[in-house]
Scaffold this motif. Structure first.
Motif, short mmCIF file in Angstrom:
data_model
loop_
_atom_site.label_atom_id
_atom_site.label_comp_id
_atom_site.label_asym_id
_atom_site.label_seq_id
_atom_site.Cartn_x
_atom_site.Cartn_y
_atom_site.Cartn_z
N TYR A 13 -63.06 -59.93 7.57
CA TYR A 13 -63.09 -60.60 8.66
C TYR A 13 -63.30 -62.10 8.40
N THR A 14 -62.97 -62.88 9.33
CA THR A 14 -63.67 -64.38 9.28
C THR A 14 -63.83 -64.42 10.79
N LEU A 15 -64.98 -64.94 11.34
CA LEU A 15 -65.34 -65.03 12.69
C LEU A 15 -65.40 -66.49 12.99
N HIS A 16 -64.76 -66.98 14.10
CA HIS A 16 -64.74 -68.57 14.23
C HIS A 16 -65.12 -68.59 15.73
N ASP A 17 -65.91 -69.71 16.10
CA ASP A 17 -66.11 -69.93 17.66
C ASP A 17 -64.98 -70.84 18.06
N ALA A 18 -65.02 -71.33 19.26
CA ALA A 18 -63.74 -71.84 19.87
C ALA A 18 -63.56 -73.12 19.48
N ASP A 19 -64.49 -73.76 18.68
CA ASP A 19 -64.17 -75.03 18.07
C ASP A 19 -63.52 -74.88 16.59
N GLY A 20 -63.38 -73.55 15.99
CA GLY A 20 -62.95 -73.11 14.78
C GLY A 20 -63.94 -73.34 13.84
N ASN A 21 -65.10 -73.35 14.15
CA ASN A 21 -66.31 -73.27 13.01
C ASN A 21 -66.65 -71.94 12.65
N ALA A 64 -62.24 -63.30 24.81
CA ALA A 64 -63.05 -63.93 25.88
C ALA A 64 -64.63 -63.35 25.88
N PRO A 65 -65.38 -63.92 26.11
CA PRO A 65 -66.88 -63.50 26.24
C PRO A 65 -66.97 -62.09 26.72
N GLU A 66 -66.01 -61.61 27.82
CA GLU A 66 -66.20 -60.23 28.22
C GLU A 66 -65.57 -59.35 27.32
N GLN A 67 -65.00 -59.60 26.53
CA GLN A 67 -64.25 -58.83 25.23
C GLN A 67 -65.45 -58.56 24.23
N ALA A 68 -66.19 -59.59 24.08
CA ALA A 68 -67.01 -59.60 22.83
C ALA A 68 -68.61 -59.28 23.29
N TYR A 69 -69.18 -60.26 23.13
CA TYR A 69 -70.74 -60.11 23.41
C TYR A 69 -71.09 -60.25 24.87
N ALA A 127 -73.31 -64.60 23.08
CA ALA A 127 -73.02 -64.24 24.43
C ALA A 127 -72.43 -65.53 25.05
N GLY A 128 -71.42 -65.56 25.80
CA GLY A 128 -70.98 -66.43 26.53
C GLY A 128 -69.81 -67.45 25.77
N GLN A 129 -69.63 -66.94 24.67
CA GLN A 129 -68.68 -67.56 23.61
C GLN A 129 -67.28 -67.08 23.46
N THR A 130 -66.32 -67.70 23.54
CA THR A 130 -64.99 -67.29 23.19
C THR A 130 -64.87 -67.15 21.55
N LEU A 131 -64.27 -66.14 21.12
CA LEU A 131 -64.60 -65.99 19.57
C LEU A 131 -63.01 -65.63 19.03
N ARG A 132 -62.82 -66.30 17.85
CA ARG A 132 -61.57 -65.61 16.95
C ARG A 132 -61.80 -64.91 15.88
N TYR A 133 -61.38 -63.91 15.56
CA TYR A 133 -61.36 -62.85 14.37
C TYR A 133 -60.13 -63.16 13.67
N ASP A 134 -60.17 -63.48 12.47
CA ASP A 134 -58.94 -63.26 11.59
C ASP A 134 -59.50 -62.09 10.74
N VAL A 135 -58.45 -60.97 10.77
CA VAL A 135 -58.95 -59.70 10.08
C VAL A 135 -57.84 -59.32 9.29
N GLU A 136 -58.29 -58.57 8.00
CA GLU A 136 -57.19 -57.91 7.14
C GLU A 136 -57.85 -56.42 7.03
N ILE A 137 -56.91 -55.71 7.08
CA ILE A 137 -57.41 -54.10 7.15
C ILE A 137 -57.16 -53.75 5.81
N LEU A 138 -58.17 -53.20 5.08
CA LEU A 138 -58.10 -52.88 3.52
C LEU A 138 -57.89 -51.31 3.58
N ALA A 139 -58.55 -50.63 4.56
CA ALA A 139 -58.48 -49.13 4.10
C ALA A 139 -58.56 -48.42 5.49
#
Length: 169
Positions: A13-21, A64-69, A127-139
């Motif tokens: 996975y790659t985890l990004h904040d709302a600004d794409g960092n 959204a924050p409620e779905q994450a931390y 907490a309080g951040q919108t996050l984006r996960y880019d995920v690749e399922i390996l196994a």
């Protein structure tokens, strides 16, 4: 085999904040994440989004924050006596410590320090951040009885027969 409850999933996975960092990247560390699906090993929104995905799937999941931390809770900012950090020679904002809370141990982050008081924040750092996960399922595989008993995947070098199984009669 689609991802379902009581299966061990390995993913990058790659985890990004709302600004794409980029906040975290398992591929960069060459360390895939393994978790036991349906056992709260990862944030709820990501686990829900992965349900039914198969090996080789690539997903981009925005939470959204409620779905994450969760949302930030300003009540989790506390001032404690500087003496609570006896033995810590240099105390700086950003340092993290384990503290005993009413629900057990939790990590706190130092926010501000003066001679008498230290302000700590018990919110999760994301907490309080919108996050984006880019995920690749390996196994995806069925969990062993020992993993189900422990509630998480066991390391590859652990002999499953040597793990105490409290479910046995």
């Amino acid at each position: 085999m689609p991802i379902a409850t009581q299966q061990v999933v390995a993913l990058h996975y790659t985890l990004h904040d709302a600004d794409g960092n980029v906040l975290d990247d398992s591929r960069h560390r060459d360390n895939p994440l393994s978790y036991l699906h349906g056992h709260d090993n990862i944030v709820a929104g990501l686990e829900q989004a992965l349900e039914g995905a198969e090996v080789g799937s690539r997903l981009s999941v925005t939470l959204a924050p409620e779905q994450a931390y969760g949302r930030r809770d300003e009540a989790l900012l506390r001032e404690v006596a500087r003496s609570a950090f006896a033995g810590v020679a240099e105390l700086c904002p950003g340092m993290r410590f384990q503290a005993q809370g009413p629900d057990g141990p939790r990590t706190v982050t130092v926010v501000e320090v003066n001679d008498a008081q230290v302000t700590v924040d018990a919110n999760h750092p994301l907490a309080g951040q919108t996050l984006r996960y880019d995920v690749e399922i390996l196994a995806v595989r069925d969990a062993t009885r020992a993993e189900l008993a422990k509630g998480h995947p066991l390391a590859e070098d652990v002999d499953h027969t040597q793990v105490e199984d409290r479910k046995r009669p």
